[in-house]
Motif scaffolding. Sequence first.
Motif, PDB file in Angstrom:
ATOM      1  N   SER A  84       0.828  -1.210   0.000  1.00  0.00           N
ATOM      2  CA  SER A  84       0.000   0.000   0.000  1.00  0.00           C
ATOM      3  C   SER A  84       0.865   1.264   0.000  1.00  0.00           C
ATOM      4  N   SER A  85       1.897   1.279   0.843  1.00  0.00           N
ATOM      5  CA  SER A  85       2.774   2.453   0.883  1.00  0.00           C
ATOM      6  C   SER A  85       3.539   2.618  -0.423  1.00  0.00           C
ATOM      7  N   ALA A  86       3.975   1.505  -1.010  1.00  0.00           N
ATOM      8  CA  ALA A  86       4.701   1.584  -2.276  1.00  0.00           C
ATOM      9  C   ALA A  86       3.805   2.111  -3.386  1.00  0.00           C
ATOM     10  N   THR A 100       2.460   6.580  -7.053  1.00  0.00           N
ATOM     11  CA  THR A 100       1.497   7.553  -7.576  1.00  0.00           C
ATOM     12  C   THR A 100       1.955   8.973  -7.300  1.00  0.00           C
ATOM     13  N   TRP A 101       2.461   9.210  -6.108  1.00  0.00           N
ATOM     14  CA  TRP A 101       2.918  10.549  -5.739  1.00  0.00           C
ATOM     15  C   TRP A 101       4.116  10.972  -6.579  1.00  0.00           C
ATOM     16  N   LEU A 102       5.010  10.030  -6.873  1.00  0.00           N
ATOM     17  CA  LEU A 102       6.193  10.357  -7.659  1.00  0.00           C
ATOM     18  C   LEU A 102       5.867  10.744  -9.095  1.00  0.00           C
ATOM     19  N   SER A 103       4.709  10.360  -9.571  1.00  0.00           N
ATOM     20  CA  SER A 103       4.301  10.751 -10.923  1.00  0.00           C
ATOM     21  C   SER A 103       3.768  12.175 -10.970  1.00  0.00           C
ATOM     22  N   GLY A 104       3.555  12.794  -9.810  1.00  0.00           N
ATOM     23  CA  GLY A 104       3.038  14.166  -9.742  1.00  0.00           C
ATOM     24  C   GLY A 104       1.530  14.174  -9.803  1.00  0.00           C
ATOM     25  N   THR A 105       0.882  14.207  -8.667  1.00  0.00           N
ATOM     26  CA  THR A 105      -0.568  14.094  -8.641  1.00  0.00           C
ATOM     27  C   THR A 105      -1.184  15.084  -7.657  1.00  0.00           C
ATOM     28  N   LEU A 106      -2.394  15.529  -7.991  1.00  0.00           N
ATOM     29  CA  LEU A 106      -3.186  16.389  -7.104  1.00  0.00           C
ATOM     30  C   LEU A 106      -4.430  15.673  -6.599  1.00  0.00           C
ATOM     31  N   ASN A 107      -4.497  14.368  -6.809  1.00  0.00           N
ATOM     32  CA  ASN A 107      -5.727  13.631  -6.491  1.00  0.00           C
ATOM     33  C   ASN A 107      -6.054  13.645  -5.004  1.00  0.00           C
ATOM     34  N   ALA A 108      -5.045  13.654  -4.149  1.00  0.00           N
ATOM     35  CA  ALA A 108      -5.300  13.624  -2.708  1.00  0.00           C
ATOM     36  C   ALA A 108      -5.181  14.998  -2.066  1.00  0.00           C
ATOM     37  N   ALA A 109      -5.130  16.056  -2.872  1.00  0.00           N
ATOM     38  CA  ALA A 109      -4.948  17.401  -2.323  1.00  0.00           C
ATOM     39  C   ALA A 109      -6.188  17.842  -1.549  1.00  0.00           C
ATOM     40  N   GLY A 110      -5.969  18.347  -0.354  1.00  0.00           N
ATOM     41  CA  GLY A 110      -7.053  18.860   0.481  1.00  0.00           C
ATOM     42  C   GLY A 110      -6.610  20.109   1.209  1.00  0.00           C
ATOM     43  N   TRP A 111      -7.408  20.525   2.166  1.00  0.00           N
ATOM     44  CA  TRP A 111      -7.084  21.760   2.877  1.00  0.00           C
ATOM     45  C   TRP A 111      -5.829  21.627   3.731  1.00  0.00           C
ATOM     46  N   ALA A 112      -5.493  20.395   4.147  1.00  0.00           N
ATOM     47  CA  ALA A 112      -4.244  20.208   4.890  1.00  0.00           C
ATOM     48  C   ALA A 112      -3.045  20.549   4.012  1.00  0.00           C
ATOM     49  N   CYS A 137       2.846  17.932  -4.037  1.00  0.00           N
ATOM     50  CA  CYS A 137       2.170  17.157  -5.090  1.00  0.00           C
ATOM     51  C   CYS A 137       3.104  16.232  -5.850  1.00  0.00           C
ATOM     52  N   GLY A 138       4.319  16.056  -5.392  1.00  0.00           N
ATOM     53  CA  GLY A 138       5.255  15.212  -6.105  1.00  0.00           C
ATOM     54  C   GLY A 138       6.003  15.993  -7.179  1.00  0.00           C
ATOM     55  N   PRO A 139       7.028  15.384  -7.764  1.00  0.00           N
ATOM     56  CA  PRO A 139       7.791  16.065  -8.816  1.00  0.00           C
ATOM     57  C   PRO A 139       7.031  16.120 -10.128  1.00  0.00           C
ATOM     58  N   MET A 140       6.678  17.301 -10.572  1.00  0.00           N
ATOM     59  CA  MET A 140       5.955  17.477 -11.833  1.00  0.00           C
ATOM     60  C   MET A 140       6.930  17.918 -12.915  1.00  0.00           C
ATOM     61  N   GLY A 141       7.097  17.083 -13.906  1.00  0.00           N
ATOM     62  CA  GLY A 141       8.095  17.340 -14.922  1.00  0.00           C
ATOM     63  C   GLY A 141       7.781  18.531 -15.801  1.00  0.00           C
ATOM     64  N   PHE A 142       8.821  19.224 -16.231  1.00  0.00           N
ATOM     65  CA  PHE A 142       8.807  20.284 -17.224  1.00  0.00           C
ATOM     66  C   PHE A 142       8.230  21.606 -16.724  1.00  0.00           C
ATOM     67  N   VAL A 143       7.628  21.667 -15.552  1.00  0.00           N
ATOM     68  CA  VAL A 143       7.069  22.935 -15.080  1.00  0.00           C
ATOM     69  C   VAL A 143       8.199  23.926 -14.796  1.00  0.00           C
ATOM     70  N   ALA A 144       9.168  23.507 -13.973  1.00  0.00           N
ATOM     71  CA  ALA A 144      10.284  24.396 -13.651  1.00  0.00           C
ATOM     72  C   ALA A 144      11.148  24.679 -14.873  1.00  0.00           C
ATOM     73  N   LEU A 199      -5.878  10.393 -14.209  1.00  0.00           N
ATOM     74  CA  LEU A 199      -4.455  10.200 -14.448  1.00  0.00           C
ATOM     75  C   LEU A 199      -3.645  11.287 -13.748  1.00  0.00           C
ATOM     76  N   PRO A 200      -2.391  11.001 -13.400  1.00  0.00           N
ATOM     77  CA  PRO A 200      -1.570  11.996 -12.680  1.00  0.00           C
ATOM     78  C   PRO A 200      -1.425  13.289 -13.465  1.00  0.00           C
ATOM     79  N   THR A 201      -1.492  14.398 -12.758  1.00  0.00           N
ATOM     80  CA  THR A 201      -1.328  15.695 -13.397  1.00  0.00           C
ATOM     81  C   THR A 201       0.060  15.846 -14.006  1.00  0.00           C
ATOM     82  N   GLY A 202       1.065  15.204 -13.391  1.00  0.00           N
ATOM     83  CA  GLY A 202       2.416  15.281 -13.916  1.00  0.00           C
ATOM     84  C   GLY A 202       2.553  14.744 -15.325  1.00  0.00           C
ATOM     85  N   LEU A 203       1.694  13.794 -15.701  1.00  0.00           N
ATOM     86  CA  LEU A 203       1.721  13.290 -17.074  1.00  0.00           C
ATOM     87  C   LEU A 203       1.382  14.401 -18.058  1.00  0.00           C
TER      88      LEU A 203
END
Length: 314
Positions: free
Chosen positions: A159-161, A166-178, A239-246, A290-294
């Motif tokens: 589960s942790s893996a 998923t997080w390493l692909s760059g995702t906002l799926n679990a983003a909340g107020w925290a 949100c994880g590493p999102m490619g090409f933004v920087a 799908l991950p936003t990083g894609l």
Amino acid sequence: MRFLGLLLLLLVLAVLSLSAGRVWLGPIALFDALMDPEGAGRMIWNLRLPRLLVGMIAGAGFGLAGLTFQTLLRNPLASPDVIGVTQVAAFGAVAALFLGAPVVLGAWAGGLAAVAVLGWLAAHPRHGIETRAVVLQGLALAIFAAAGTEALILRMGDSSAGMAMTWLSGTLNAAGWAEVRRGIWLAPLLIPLLLAGRVLDRLELGDDLARALGLRVGLLRAGLGLIAALVAAGSVALCGPMGFVALAAGPVGRLVAGGRPSPLAAMLTGAAFVTLADVLARALAPAALLPTGLYTALIGAPVLILTVRRMARR
């Protein structure tokens, strides 16, 4: 006018982000949902709005960090996702998750470690930091950090893996107020970079001329580099590493600012990149999420190619 157009584009994308998803909301329905916290409003206030804010904060951080590193090293390829800062920050975040420590502290530790290692590797006894060497050694550092991250993931439970992958692909799926509250802590770090436009402009002229203008080049490069590393690492923690933004936000921001390094333009461009990618992620495949990083990679790569070609012609 260009800055106003970029800001208007970001506002339009923000409205689309609040409207997009499995259930599309028209302008009137969106306004009613924002005014009413029940029903559709619960979906907006609990899911879509914090997701939008986290994406904009992370995108702004990536854009500012990218422009800062590219200007300090006078190399358009010297963004944190190329020179290894993002990858080492991701390794630190995964290590913190593995050890049960706060993810943001692990990411910050990784970002600072990356800058320290790069500074040590690229230091020259007479000429200071060899800027061209930073990119080559940063690529090697990024590969090394990615291998270490994979090794950590293999030692995690299923589960942790899965969560880490998923997080390493760059995702906002679990983003909340925290995550929004954690993003607010980046504001004190964003402000110095946002106000450093004149300093970056002078540093780009070369070390000798910058010193003649009264700048303490070594101290400024070290200070701004450390702050940019913390900003990039903090964005990774959100949100994880999102490619090409920087990588792409700096050149596009320069194009908007007439060829000069503009932290404001880079910040708005980075936020717009991530927001557009998230809109596409929910509009094209709302069921799959799908991950936003894609999508940042799919958008950033051609935009970067076109921008560099246009800058080369000019």
